[in-house]
Design a protein around this motif. Structure first.
Motif, PDB file in Angstrom:
ATOM      1  N   ARG B 266     -96.290   5.452  24.849  1.00  0.00           N
ATOM      2  CA  ARG B 266     -95.126   5.259  23.985  1.00  0.00           C
ATOM      3  C   ARG B 266     -95.531   5.079  22.521  1.00  0.00           C
ATOM      4  NH1 ARG B 266     -90.071   3.520  25.112  1.00  0.00           N
ATOM      5  NH2 ARG B 266     -90.684   2.870  27.211  1.00  0.00           N
ATOM      6  N   GLU B 267     -96.495   4.180  22.277  1.00  0.00           N
ATOM      7  CA  GLU B 267     -96.857   3.914  20.879  1.00  0.00           C
ATOM      8  C   GLU B 267     -97.527   5.132  20.228  1.00  0.00           C
ATOM      9  OE1 GLU B 267     -95.219   1.698  19.986  1.00  0.00           O
ATOM     10  OE2 GLU B 267     -95.379  -0.165  21.124  1.00  0.00           O
ATOM     11  N   LEU B 268     -98.204   5.930  21.031  1.00  0.00           N
ATOM     12  CA  LEU B 268     -98.765   7.177  20.497  1.00  0.00           C
ATOM     13  C   LEU B 268     -97.661   8.025  19.869  1.00  0.00           C
ATOM     14  CD1 LEU B 268    -100.922   9.461  20.253  1.00  0.00           C
ATOM     15  CD2 LEU B 268    -100.405  10.046  22.630  1.00  0.00           C
ATOM     16  N   LEU B 269     -96.510   8.101  20.547  1.00  0.00           N
ATOM     17  CA  LEU B 269     -95.394   8.877  20.003  1.00  0.00           C
ATOM     18  C   LEU B 269     -94.722   8.143  18.845  1.00  0.00           C
ATOM     19  CD1 LEU B 269     -93.802  10.106  23.356  1.00  0.00           C
ATOM     20  CD2 LEU B 269     -94.790  11.566  21.573  1.00  0.00           C
ATOM     21  N   GLU B 270     -94.413   6.871  19.063  1.00  0.00           N
ATOM     22  CA  GLU B 270     -93.594   6.159  18.082  1.00  0.00           C
ATOM     23  C   GLU B 270     -94.353   5.795  16.816  1.00  0.00           C
ATOM     24  OE1 GLU B 270     -91.221   2.909  19.499  1.00  0.00           O
ATOM     25  OE2 GLU B 270     -91.151   1.948  17.531  1.00  0.00           O
ATOM     26  N   LEU B 271     -95.555   5.253  16.980  1.00  0.00           N
ATOM     27  CA  LEU B 271     -96.260   4.705  15.822  1.00  0.00           C
ATOM     28  C   LEU B 271     -97.337   5.630  15.276  1.00  0.00           C
ATOM     29  CD1 LEU B 271     -96.739   1.028  17.033  1.00  0.00           C
ATOM     30  CD2 LEU B 271     -94.963   1.940  15.506  1.00  0.00           C
ATOM     31  N   HIS B 272     -98.046   6.322  16.148  1.00  0.00           N
ATOM     32  CA  HIS B 272     -99.215   7.070  15.684  1.00  0.00           C
ATOM     33  C   HIS B 272     -98.858   8.481  15.232  1.00  0.00           C
ATOM     34  CE1 HIS B 272    -101.470   4.291  18.728  1.00  0.00           C
ATOM     35  NE2 HIS B 272    -101.255   3.680  17.583  1.00  0.00           N
ATOM     36  N   THR B 273     -97.781   9.058  15.801  1.00  0.00           N
ATOM     37  CA  THR B 273     -97.526  10.471  15.481  1.00  0.00           C
ATOM     38  C   THR B 273     -96.074  10.722  15.066  1.00  0.00           C
ATOM     39  OG1 THR B 273     -97.173  11.089  17.804  1.00  0.00           O
ATOM     40  CG2 THR B 273     -99.423  11.232  16.951  1.00  0.00           C
ATOM     41  N   VAL B 274     -95.233  11.234  15.949  1.00  0.00           N
ATOM     42  CA  VAL B 274     -93.953  11.819  15.527  1.00  0.00           C
ATOM     43  C   VAL B 274     -92.902  10.815  15.065  1.00  0.00           C
ATOM     44  CG1 VAL B 274     -94.228  13.915  16.890  1.00  0.00           C
ATOM     45  CG2 VAL B 274     -93.165  11.902  17.946  1.00  0.00           C
ATOM     46  N   GLY B 275     -92.944   9.575  15.581  1.00  0.00           N
ATOM     47  CA  GLY B 275     -91.969   8.571  15.168  1.00  0.00           C
ATOM     48  C   GLY B 275     -90.657   8.676  15.931  1.00  0.00           C
ATOM     49  N   VAL B 276     -89.871   7.574  15.909  1.00  0.00           N
ATOM     50  CA  VAL B 276     -88.652   7.536  16.725  1.00  0.00           C
ATOM     51  C   VAL B 276     -87.637   8.593  16.302  1.00  0.00           C
ATOM     52  CG1 VAL B 276     -88.769   5.118  17.457  1.00  0.00           C
ATOM     53  CG2 VAL B 276     -87.727   5.690  15.261  1.00  0.00           C
ATOM     54  N   SER B 277     -87.651   8.996  15.040  1.00  0.00           N
ATOM     55  CA  SER B 277     -86.631   9.951  14.618  1.00  0.00           C
ATOM     56  C   SER B 277     -86.881  11.353  15.161  1.00  0.00           C
ATOM     57  CB  SER B 277     -86.506   9.960  13.093  1.00  0.00           C
ATOM     58  OG  SER B 277     -87.772   9.994  12.507  1.00  0.00           O
ATOM     59  N   ALA B 278     -88.024  11.573  15.815  1.00  0.00           N
ATOM     60  CA  ALA B 278     -88.280  12.887  16.420  1.00  0.00           C
ATOM     61  C   ALA B 278     -87.383  13.128  17.629  1.00  0.00           C
ATOM     62  CB  ALA B 278     -89.746  13.011  16.826  1.00  0.00           C
ATOM     63  N   GLY B 279     -86.799  12.070  18.167  1.00  0.00           N
ATOM     64  CA  GLY B 279     -85.820  12.240  19.243  1.00  0.00           C
ATOM     65  C   GLY B 279     -86.410  12.499  20.609  1.00  0.00           C
ATOM     66  N   TYR B 280     -87.573  11.941  20.891  1.00  0.00           N
ATOM     67  CA  TYR B 280     -88.130  12.096  22.234  1.00  0.00           C
ATOM     68  C   TYR B 280     -87.362  11.198  23.212  1.00  0.00           C
ATOM     69  CZ  TYR B 280     -90.627   7.999  20.508  1.00  0.00           C
ATOM     70  OH  TYR B 280     -90.929   6.791  19.944  1.00  0.00           O
ATOM     71  N   THR B 281     -87.499  11.503  24.481  1.00  0.00           N
ATOM     72  CA  THR B 281     -86.750  10.788  25.520  1.00  0.00           C
ATOM     73  C   THR B 281     -87.672   9.852  26.307  1.00  0.00           C
ATOM     74  OG1 THR B 281     -87.224  12.437  27.200  1.00  0.00           O
ATOM     75  CG2 THR B 281     -85.293  12.822  25.799  1.00  0.00           C
ATOM     76  N   GLU B 282     -87.070   9.065  27.197  1.00  0.00           N
ATOM     77  CA  GLU B 282     -87.869   8.218  28.082  1.00  0.00           C
ATOM     78  C   GLU B 282     -88.735   9.070  29.005  1.00  0.00           C
ATOM     79  OE1 GLU B 282     -88.295   4.709  28.279  1.00  0.00           O
ATOM     80  OE2 GLU B 282     -87.479   5.004  26.275  1.00  0.00           O
ATOM     81  N   ASP B 283     -88.243  10.250  29.363  1.00  0.00           N
ATOM     82  CA  ASP B 283     -89.060  11.170  30.159  1.00  0.00           C
ATOM     83  C   ASP B 283     -90.293  11.605  29.376  1.00  0.00           C
ATOM     84  OD1 ASP B 283     -87.767  11.207  32.507  1.00  0.00           O
ATOM     85  OD2 ASP B 283     -86.721  13.121  32.213  1.00  0.00           O
ATOM     86  N   ASP B 284     -90.083  11.859  28.103  1.00  0.00           N
ATOM     87  CA  ASP B 284     -91.227  12.230  27.261  1.00  0.00           C
ATOM     88  C   ASP B 284     -92.261  11.107  27.225  1.00  0.00           C
ATOM     89  OD1 ASP B 284     -90.313  14.775  26.520  1.00  0.00           O
ATOM     90  OD2 ASP B 284     -89.122  13.972  24.866  1.00  0.00           O
ATOM     91  N   VAL B 285     -91.777   9.870  27.110  1.00  0.00           N
ATOM     92  CA  VAL B 285     -92.686   8.722  27.091  1.00  0.00           C
ATOM     93  C   VAL B 285     -93.494   8.671  28.388  1.00  0.00           C
ATOM     94  CG1 VAL B 285     -92.801   6.186  27.138  1.00  0.00           C
ATOM     95  CG2 VAL B 285     -91.283   7.353  25.510  1.00  0.00           C
ATOM     96  N   ARG B 286     -92.791   8.868  29.499  1.00  0.00           N
ATOM     97  CA  ARG B 286     -93.449   8.830  30.799  1.00  0.00           C
ATOM     98  C   ARG B 286     -94.519   9.922  30.887  1.00  0.00           C
ATOM     99  NH1 ARG B 286     -93.742   4.705  34.225  1.00  0.00           N
ATOM    100  NH2 ARG B 286     -94.242   5.422  36.313  1.00  0.00           N
ATOM    101  N   ASN B 287     -94.157  11.122  30.457  1.00  0.00           N
ATOM    102  CA  ASN B 287     -95.102  12.243  30.500  1.00  0.00           C
ATOM    103  C   ASN B 287     -96.287  12.013  29.564  1.00  0.00           C
ATOM    104  OD1 ASN B 287     -94.220  14.994  32.044  1.00  0.00           O
ATOM    105  ND2 ASN B 287     -92.462  13.682  31.629  1.00  0.00           N
ATOM    106  N   SER B 288     -95.998  11.396  28.430  1.00  0.00           N
ATOM    107  CA  SER B 288     -97.068  11.071  27.492  1.00  0.00           C
ATOM    108  C   SER B 288     -98.082  10.148  28.167  1.00  0.00           C
ATOM    109  CB  SER B 288     -96.454  10.401  26.258  1.00  0.00           C
ATOM    110  OG  SER B 288     -97.434  10.082  25.310  1.00  0.00           O
ATOM    111  N   ALA B 289     -97.563   9.185  28.909  1.00  0.00           N
ATOM    112  CA  ALA B 289     -98.454   8.261  29.629  1.00  0.00           C
ATOM    113  C   ALA B 289     -99.207   8.982  30.750  1.00  0.00           C
ATOM    114  CB  ALA B 289     -97.656   7.082  30.188  1.00  0.00           C
ATOM    115  N   TYR B 290     -98.525   9.902  31.466  1.00  0.00           N
ATOM    116  CA  TYR B 290     -99.211  10.680  32.511  1.00  0.00           C
ATOM    117  C   TYR B 290    -100.427  11.400  31.934  1.00  0.00           C
ATOM    118  CZ  TYR B 290     -95.093  10.341  35.632  1.00  0.00           C
ATOM    119  OH  TYR B 290     -94.074   9.900  36.435  1.00  0.00           O
TER     120      TYR B 290
END
Lengths: 418, 571
Positions: B266-290
């Protein structure tokens, strides 16, 4: 430069660990032109108006697992979802409506028995977000409307009107987001460190010069400088008097912060709103059991420091309401690291005077599969309904005047206050 | 009316107001008059008009009031060289800082604070010549900083080296690294590099000291942050996501195919790269962790015997296999052995994502330009980042060639650490007979002000906007620090006597003494009101003999007050 004098000062500085310096008594009074509007005054004997008392807002950062705190002991779904980290019902401290309290929070249970502690489960924000930042931002701004850019407590202060330089205090180093705005809050770490290291021979001249350096400067620092200078004498008196708390606080910054707040409250400096942050609640791993683990290690000092705060305040607790909130609850099911990931519905803890004690407030949707929100505790109680009622009762802002504080929400009290 | 009071205040951040009553006019504002319309009709302002802020600093900055992006008057927004941009941009923003020497502006932003030698050096080399040197830091000899750094041997130790001398879980190495980093900030001649090191260490924050980093923190900062601070972000991200410090901090070391832990994903998406305004979903978060499963650390129980302690290992048995999709990245991810490759491809996809470019460009502009930076500048930096394959140097090159940078004089407020370090630099503190003790003292000052180097406890790094740092108690801590640096109270370091800082003193008048001290510490004189404050401190008569006014012993206080002044608080 007078080397001898400098050496003397340097010795004092170093002997006191870079933090403290003793002074002879008798500093001159500082006139601060910038305080013309009397938004803040340094008068210790601040005349209490119609609203009295203090609201203390504790932010439990990281997303506290409400299901380990206010435990729905009778719900079979909980034990199923949490075979490794569930709290056995037999160990819980009994509350009401089938809920029990984590035994590490025993000091809160004593307050419960006196009607000075209660809680609200399934608290939620209008935005469902599992991002720490988004959820904290929503709570601290008091909602999600386009107009609510200031912190919600900044708007509370706006409604309260002028007060002393101590009317709004954030404990710590950075300003809590909920106080961000124009209302000149004071951020400080401790009373004893709130001092200027200059000799008494030049103290009045130094503070006068500092005031003049910022006079006419168009920057929030100018306001903070004025607040600081106007408060120095008062704090100096307070520091000189020393403080013997009536209870022992656990070691660490949060306990220290609560001790300093108790000190300010007892000194009658006009403190209306205070903020304390307590971190460490993002328990993705090793939440543990009653015998050990991160949850017990987090809850034990929390219970101890809140209990100490209540004991230390004594009768003054009647004038104080504490609200402890967190950005979201955690997922119902444990993850395989013995922790829990980000969830939704959370728990708000309330303690102090004026509470409608003896019962747990708000709706509780339960943990049945169809009651969950994507595997999380559903949101059943809007956080603004709790905060609005507390603010109204504690600070004397009429329910009808809460509109500007929560601009996109009509507050419906849950009955948490008497 | 109230609204215009607010507008005037924040447009003129750090300016001298029209009269002495300006401060009083600010504090009582009936904001109910403008609820809901704070951001209407503000073309060119980068503030989002809807409820959602992209990140914490944007949210704070908005709460601080209405701050217009600095107005820019220049023939073009992007010049061929930084020097031409400096010369071709008119500074029209109201500020108390002098606006006629762009070198002062550059050295307040691109370094931890100007010194007389540094300002002379930039004047000699020219803005472009100096920047070219700064962008090739390895070629700059750095003997004083090396001396400071060498006093903290654990700061350069690898994990095995730390383990050899430090008790398990002891904080000693993490504390040494923080102190060594501060020593470099004070003494390094590679100042732009140090500024960017601090920037990236906060962007990919691993709290130092903090849990799990006791033996790997120095390696994290040296091998991930310092190694890539002026390189490519893509490389830095790939290095970060296979370093024990980050994997432990955000629990990826414990995440497995059966037991996915979402924290780092989650933090990779939110803080390190695209940020919350990129509009990723909870599924994306899960896949990011996978995708990140299998990346672990050698001492995670079952992994014993698979390498040295505290080394990164990829364990295919822990990798989640099957199709993954995050935003527009998708992969069959069919084999456990291929998981590392899938992960690196995913990280490079994220690094090169336009939303990541926006997030990083904006953060850099907040660091270098203003708390709510102009969107055209952010767009230009983001484009440079994308066009160059995520090059940090390319972004900096465009930044310094941009008119918006040079127009924003005085629009940033020093955070506590920057204030502590800048004060040490301007008075000329040098390594003395006990560098360790002296630097520990400076670090304690930063700690007391709430801004120890690298110490923010959450994964989002220290805030970088003024509204987050407002603090009455913090001002006192800084003022006390100013007395400590001027008085030489930091034992173990050498320092200049306050009177030795200004030549020919104390033979002249009080007025001359005050002016000399301001010039020495701020490179400019004070405005009449501020000047009068210092003259008042020395008795009130500018024409009096400075010697008779007591500068022999009050010079110390005057120098401290100069550093306490609003001029020094801005950068």
């Amino acid at each position: 430069m007078n080397r001898e004098l400098n050496q003397a000062r340097r010795d004092v500085w170093q002997s006191e660990g870079f933090t403290r310096r003793t002074f002879l008594a008798g500093a001159g009074k500082v006139a601060v032109a910038a305080l013309g509007t009397q938004l803040v005054t340094a008068r210790a004997g601040y005349a209490q108006g119609s609203g009295t008392g203090t609201l203390v807002v504790i932010f439990l950062r990281g997303g506290m697992d409400g299901l380990s705190v206010l435990v729905p002991a009778d719900d079979p779904a909980l034990a199923q979802a949490r075979p490794r980290i569930g709290i056995p019902g037999s160990a819980l401290l009994p509350l009401d409506r089938g809920f029990g309290l984590h035994p590490a929070l025993a000091p809160l249970h004593q307050l419960w028995q006196r009607g000075q502690f209660t809680a609200v489960p399934a608290v939620s924000t209008p935005d469902v977000s599992r991002s720490h930042f988004q959820a904290q931002d929503c709570l601290e701004r008091g909602g999600s409307s386009a107009g609510a850019v200031e912190g919600w407590l900044d708007r509370v202060l706006d409604a309260l009107g002028p007060g002393t330089g101590f009317r709004a205090v954030g404990m710590g180093s950075t300003l809590p987001r909920s106080l961000a705005g124009d209302q000149a809050p004071m951020t400080l770490r401790s009373i004893d460190d709130f001092t200027l290291h200059v000799g008494d021979d030049v103290l009045p001249q130094s503070t006068a010069a500092l005031g003049a350096l910022y006079n006419g400067i168009d920057h929030p620092m100018a306001i903070d400088t004025a607040t600081t200078l106007a408060s120095l004498d008062v704090v100096r008196g307070l520091a000189a008097a020393g403080y013997q708390p009536a209870a022992t606080y656990p070691q660490g910054a949060p306990g220290d912060s609560l001790r300093e707040l108790a000190r300010l409250i007892k000194a009658d400096l006009g403190l209306r709103v205070a903020c304390v942050d307590i971190g460490g609640w993002d328990t993705h791993t090793n939440q543990g059991t009653l015998d050990g683990g991160d949850m017990r290690n987090q809850l034990t000092p929390l219970g101890d420091m809140l209990g100490a705060f209540a004991t230390d305040l004594g009768d003054r607790l009647d004038d104080v309401t504490v609200v402890a909130m967190t950005e979201f609850g955690r997922r119902v099911a444990q993850n395989a690291n013995g922790g829990t990931d980000h969830g939704h519905g959370s728990v708000m803890l309330l303690l102090g005077g004026g509470l409608a004690g003896g019962t747990i407030h708000g709706s509780w949707p339960g943990l049945a599969p169809d009651a969950l929100d994507q595997g999380d505790v559903a949101g059943a109680n809007d956080f603004r309904d709790v905060l609005g009622e507390v603010v109204s009762a504690r600070l004397g802002i009429g329910l009808g005047a809460l509109g500007p504080i929560f601009p996109d929400h009509q507050v419906t009290p849950l009955g948490v206050m008497r | 009316m109230p609204e215009s009071v607010t507008v005037d205040r924040r447009k003129a951040i750090g300016a001298l107001a029209g009269g002495a009553v300006a401060v009083t006019a600010l504090v009582v504002i009936d904001r109910r008059d403008h609820h809901g319309k704070l951001w209407e009709g503000r073309d060119g302002d980068s503030r989002r008009a809807d409820a959602g802020f992209a990140n914490r600093d944007d949210s704070y900055a908005a709460a601080g009031g209405e701050i217009a992006a600095p107005a820019v008057q220049a023939e073009t927004l992007l010049f061929a060289t930084a020097g031409e941009a400096a010369a071709g941009t008119q500074v029209t923003v109201p500020t108390i800082l002098r606006t006629d020497d762009p070198v002062l502006h550059l050295t307040r932003r691109a370094t931890f604070g100007p010194t007389p030698d540094l300002v002379d050096e930039v004047h000699d080399l020219g803005i472009d010549g100096w920047l070219a040197q700064q962008l090739d830091p390895g070629a700059i000899p750095d003997p004083v900083a090396d001396q400071g750094w060498a006093a903290f041997p654990l700061a350069s130790a690898d994990p095995a080296g730390v383990r050899a001398v430090v008790r398990r879980f002891d904080w000693a190495a993490m504390i040494e690294y923080g102190q060594a980093a501060l020593a470099r900030q004070v003494w390094s001649r590679r100042q732009l590099f140090e500024v960017m090191v601090d920037f990236w260490a906060n962007h990919l924050n691993v709290p130092t000291p903090g849990p799990g980093a006791w033996d790997v923190a120095s390696s994290w900062h040296n091998d991930v942050i310092r190694a890539n601070a002026l390189g490519s972000f893509s490389d830095m991200l790939v290095a970060a996501m296979q370093h024990p410090a980050m994997l432990r901090y955000l629990n990826a070391n414990a995440s497995t195919r059966e037991a996915v832990n979402e924290n780092l994903g989650r933090e990779l998406l939110e803080l390190h790269t695209v940020g919350v305004s990129a509009g990723y979903t909870e599924d994306d978060v899960r896949n990011s962790a996978y995708i990140l499963t299998g990346r672990t650390v050698s001492d995670e129980g079952r992994m014993m015997g698979m390498g040295q302690e505290s080394e990164f290992v990829y364990d295919p048995n822990k990798h989640w296999t099957g199709p993954v999709k995050v935003l527009d990245f998708s992969h069959e991810n069919a084999t456990a052995d291929g998981g590392m490759e899938v992960g690196d491809a995913y990280l490079r996809y994220l690094a090169g994502h336009p939303s990541t470019a926006q997030s990083i460009a904006r953060k850099l502009a907040v660091r270098m330009v203003s708390d709510l930076p102009p969107q055209p500048l952010v767009d230009r930096l983001a484009q440079a980042y994308l066009d160059s394959g995520t090059s940090v140097g390319a972004m900096l090159d465009v930044l310094f060639r941009s008119a918006e940078f040079w127009a924003a004089v005085g629009q940033k407020t020093r955070r506590p650490l920057e204030n502590v370090v800048a004060a040490a630099r301007i008075v000329g503190l040098q390594p003395g007979d006990d560098v360790r003790y002296g630097v520990a003292g400076l670090t304690n000052a930063a700690l007391a002000a709430g801004h120890r180097p690298l110490g923010w406890p959450a994964p989002n790094g220290y805030p970088d906007v003024e509204a987050a740092w407002r603090s009455a108690g913090g001002l006192l801590t800084l003022w006390n620090h100013h007395r400590a640096v001027v008085g030489g109270w930091y034992e173990g370091l050498s320092y200049a006597e306050p009177l030795d800082m200004v030549s020919g003193m104390p033979t002249g008048t009080v007025g001359e003494f005050v002016d000399s001290m301001c010039q020495r510490l701020l490179f400019q004189g004070f405005h009449p009101g501020q000047q009068a404050a210092l003259i008042g401190f020395l008795g009130g008569d500018a024409a009096a003999s400075s010697e008779r006014a007591g500068v022999h012993w009050k010079g110390f206080e005057v120098a401290s007050l100069v550093l306490d002044s609003p001029y020094f608080m801005l950068r």
